[in-house]
Scaffold this motif. Structure first.
Motif, PDB file in Angstrom:
ATOM      1  N   UNK A 263      -4.685  45.961  44.056  1.00 13.56           N
ATOM      2  CA  UNK A 263      -4.481  46.039  45.495  1.00 13.56           C
ATOM      3  C   UNK A 263      -4.102  44.712  46.118  1.00 13.56           C
ATOM      4  N   UNK A 264      -4.366  43.603  45.402  1.00 12.94           N
ATOM      5  CA  UNK A 264      -4.096  42.319  46.048  1.00 12.94           C
ATOM      6  C   UNK A 264      -2.967  41.559  45.365  1.00 12.94           C
ATOM      7  N   UNK A 265      -2.691  41.895  44.129  1.00 11.66           N
ATOM      8  CA  UNK A 265      -1.708  41.066  43.434  1.00 11.66           C
ATOM      9  C   UNK A 265      -0.299  41.609  43.610  1.00 11.66           C
ATOM     10  N   UNK A 266       0.641  40.806  43.135  1.00 16.98           N
ATOM     11  CA  UNK A 266       2.040  41.167  43.188  1.00 16.98           C
ATOM     12  C   UNK A 266       2.329  42.095  42.011  1.00 16.98           C
ATOM     13  N   UNK A 267       3.012  43.185  42.297  1.00 21.60           N
ATOM     14  CA  UNK A 267       3.334  44.098  41.213  1.00 21.60           C
ATOM     15  C   UNK A 267       4.677  43.786  40.583  1.00 21.60           C
ATOM     16  N   UNK A 268       4.909  44.341  39.411  1.00 27.86           N
ATOM     17  CA  UNK A 268       6.176  44.139  38.703  1.00 27.86           C
ATOM     18  C   UNK A 268       7.259  44.973  39.393  1.00 27.86           C
ATOM     19  N   UNK A 269       8.367  44.343  39.839  1.00 27.03           N
ATOM     20  CA  UNK A 269       9.450  45.126  40.458  1.00 27.03           C
ATOM     21  C   UNK A 269      10.044  46.120  39.456  1.00 27.03           C
ATOM     22  N   UNK A 270      10.706  47.131  39.976  1.00 31.67           N
ATOM     23  CA  UNK A 270      11.253  48.184  39.120  1.00 31.67           C
ATOM     24  C   UNK A 270      12.148  47.624  38.008  1.00 31.67           C
ATOM     25  N   UNK A 271      12.877  46.570  38.299  1.00 37.93           N
ATOM     26  CA  UNK A 271      13.733  45.991  37.254  1.00 37.93           C
ATOM     27  C   UNK A 271      13.186  44.631  36.808  1.00 37.93           C
ATOM     28  N   UNK A 272      11.878  44.498  36.814  1.00 39.26           N
ATOM     29  CA  UNK A 272      11.249  43.196  36.596  1.00 39.26           C
ATOM     30  C   UNK A 272      11.013  42.793  35.151  1.00 39.26           C
ATOM     31  N   UNK A 273      11.173  43.699  34.206  1.00 39.37           N
ATOM     32  CA  UNK A 273      10.897  43.344  32.806  1.00 39.37           C
ATOM     33  C   UNK A 273      12.080  42.574  32.215  1.00 39.37           C
ATOM     34  N   UNK A 274      13.289  43.050  32.519  1.00 37.24           N
ATOM     35  CA  UNK A 274      14.490  42.436  31.924  1.00 37.24           C
ATOM     36  C   UNK A 274      14.587  40.929  32.173  1.00 37.24           C
TER      37      UNK A 274
ATOM     38  N   UNK B  48      21.332  36.590  28.112  1.00 38.18           N
ATOM     39  CA  UNK B  48      21.372  37.904  28.766  1.00 38.18           C
ATOM     40  C   UNK B  48      21.012  39.005  27.773  1.00 38.18           C
ATOM     41  N   UNK B  49      20.238  39.977  28.261  1.00 40.26           N
ATOM     42  CA  UNK B  49      19.932  41.164  27.451  1.00 40.26           C
ATOM     43  C   UNK B  49      20.431  42.415  28.179  1.00 40.26           C
TER      44      UNK B  49
END
Ligand code: ZN
Length: 599
Positions: free
Chosen positions: A423-434, A444-445
């Motif tokens: 609830x308090x931290x920043x979450x991984x954006x939808x394209x955040x793993x790449x 680049x991958x």
């Protein structure tokens, strides 16, 4: 905010739960979650409430239902504490709701705790044992912080907020607890249910697995950890929480006193994979979370394309953790990997759904599978695990073994997981793993991620495994119970998943590439004869073995109560069954680095 849980009637499976809020002067809304984090399906827990009432300062207070899971209490005459008491029918044996009978009690907070909207503050929880002396032997186990508890573990606990309160399930009953340490942090395996397990072996193996997963991230994110394990005849499942997990396992999967220490039965291997999986979630999804889950909206579906990363990567590391911990052999791990490759290959749904679409649609498709699922969808767990494998091997290849997916996980941990609770931290954006994987790779991958996540093209594993000294082979099915993973002969196959039935063979799932579907048979049909001879699930493979590929035979089956007949041309299955073999010269150094150590 105070909560009180009382096992009101084990015989009627009723928990009474009172939520009390101080200093209420106006109306107040109260809501029960529609789903439980970690299990992505709308469950509408409020439907198990059999009675609700409200009080203010000891007097009855009006309470009105606003929608399927929200109520509103009237404004008290003067500022007062307002309590809402619900009675919940608790008879769900899964790991994700509530259960109470005369053997044990369990609740996941999401299914029993009303949230006082707008007042998500520090809360106290008081849990009492059932009143009758017949329950004197019950003890309580939970990862919640105790404030004032008795020798049996009942009493008062504290939670920082509602989100934390519902992330600490509670188990009570005749519990057996075994303990071990990982880097000085106390861990417990709490066993509930009749069992005669070799708990010393279980403790030893699970300790090694936990230590291996903790070593990957470099630190433990919790002060204590509990595996709340319910042992029964057949239930199987797990649900992750921030410092505990709830597991359900069949009794026969537990280690036995009279078996050799180096023997790992398939069921026990699966169970260790479950411990490994839920524990890995302590980092990956409980603390490193999708942005879509920060915070959770417990009233409705929370859509994310990232479940392939949170469940798939976790599924990759669950079995990998077993071989790295030394509790299974490299050969045994490769058998499990071959089974995963087989499951994906048999699912032609992989041509219809990408792994990101599968994640997004988890709520209505993966969690609501019908008999056509293998032809329509792809599992973000299993394909996600293969994407993780391919990413790991790709990173090892382009960095000449200097970097791996382990580095990506550590980076995810540093950037998104480390400092924060839910609830308090920043979450991984939808394209955040790449971007993190590219940072590790130093290049680049784009091509890899486009293909793996956003296309339905197959991931080429053969070329990635070869430099490790691992060969990928394909063959047809060896019988109807075949799951792949081992060498075997190709035999005649109906292209169906079958099950025992009192009248014959139940066709549970028909693969669209199989001869049964092509001949017109359907899921639910009961196959009763092949070439005019009675067939059962036990003699199906033997019956087919007397024929040759290309033979035309007549099948009889019941559809509902109608006798149907079909003429089919018998064939082996397609070569969709994978097995992996260590090359003659053994694993290469790269292969050993992959399987036998976490860097
Ligand atoms: Zn999981």
């Amino acid at each position: 905010m105070q909560y009180r849980v009382f096992p009101l009637s084990p015989e009627r499976h009723i928990f009474a739960i009172t939520a009390t809020l101080e200093n209420v002067s106006g109306t107040q809304q109260w809501q029960l979650p529609a789903w439980v984090p970690g299990s992505y399906m709308i469950r509408d827990f409020a439907r198990h409430i059999v009675h609700i009432k409200a009080e203010a300062g000891g007097e009855a207070l009006a309470i009105t239902k606003l929608d399927k899971h929200t109520w509103q209490t009237a404004a008290p005459a003067q500022t007062a504490s307002v309590s809402v008491t619900i009675e919940v029918h608790a008879h769900d044996t899964s790991v994700r709701a509530a259960f109470l009978d005369n053997r044990y009690g369990f609740f996941d907070g999401a299914s029993v705790f009303l949230r006082a909207l707008g007042r998500e503050e520090v809360c106290q929880l008081d849990v009492q044992p059932p009143a009758d002396s017949a329950y004197d032997s019950w003890t309580l186990a939970t990862g919640l912080n105790p404030v004032n508890t008795d020798a049996r573990g009942f009493g008062t606990f504290a939670a920082d907020d509602y989100d934390s309160l519902i992330d600490h399930p509670v188990l009570m009953g005749k519990l057996e607890t075994v303990q071990f340490d990982v880097d000085g942090v106390p861990h417990s395996i709490v066993l509930n249910g009749r069992q005669r397990a070799d708990t010393a072996r279980l403790t030893r193996d699970v300790q090694k697995i936990c230590a291996t997963q903790a070593a990957l991230f470099g630190e433990l994110p919790m002060q204590q950890y509990l595996f709340l394990t319910h042992v029964s005849g057949s239930a199987y499942g797990g649900l992750e929480h921030r410092n505990s997990s709830t597991l359900a396992c069949p009794r026969k999967t537990l280690p036995r006193h009279n078996e050799a220490a180096d023997k790992v039965r398939d069921g026990y291997r699966t169970l260790m994979g479950l411990f490994s999986h839920e524990y890995f979630h302590s980092w990956n999804v409980k603390r490193i979370k999708p942005a879509a889950f920060t915070p959770y909206d417990l009233t409705k579906e929370n859509y994310t394309e990232l479940l392939w990363a949170f469940e798939g990567i976790t599924s990759y590391y669950d079995n990998l953790g077993l071989v790295r911990a030394g509790v299974i052999s490299a050969e045994s791990y490769l058998e499990l990997l071959g089974q995963d490759i087989t499951r994906v290959a048999r699912s032609h749904g992989r041509h219809r759904q990408t792994v990101t679409e599968s994640s997004f649609d988890a709520w209505t498709r993966f969690y609501k599978q019908d008999s056509n699922a293998p032809n329509a969808i792809i599992s973000y767990y299993v394909k996600g695990a293969l994407v993780a494998l391919a990413l790991d091997l790709t990173l090892r290849k382009i960095t000449q073994g200097q970097k791996s997916l382990d580095d990506v996980m550590r980076l995810l941990w540093q950037r998104y997981g480390r400092d924060g609770t839910a609830g308090r931290q920043q979450g991984v954006p939808e394209k955040g793993i790449q971007p993190l994987a590219e940072e590790v790779a130093g290049q680049s991958l784009e091509e890899f991620f486009q293909k793996a996540l956003y296309s339905t093209d197959d991931i080429g594993l053969t070329e990635l495994l070869a430099p490790l000294g691992v060969q990928l082979h394909w063959r047809g099915a060896n019988g109807h119970a075949d799951k792949g993973g081992k060498p075997g002969e190709s035999t005649l196959h109906l292209g169906a998943m079958t099950a025992k039935h009192s009248q014959g063979v139940k066709l549970r799932v028909l693969y669209e590439q199989g001869i049964a579907m092509q001949a017109g048979l359907a899921p639910g049909d009961i196959l009763i004869a092949i070439d005019y001879l009675k067939v059962t699930n036990d003699n199906l493979d033997d019956t087919l073995a007397s024929f040759s590929p290309g033979d035309k035979v007549r099948l009889h089956a019941f559809r509902d109560d109608e006798l149907m007949q079909y003429d089919v041309v018998l064939q082996p299955s397609a070569n969709e069954f994978a097995w992996l073999e260590i090359a003659k010269d053994g694993l290469t150094d790269a292969g050993k680095a992959w399987l036998l150590s976490s860097q």
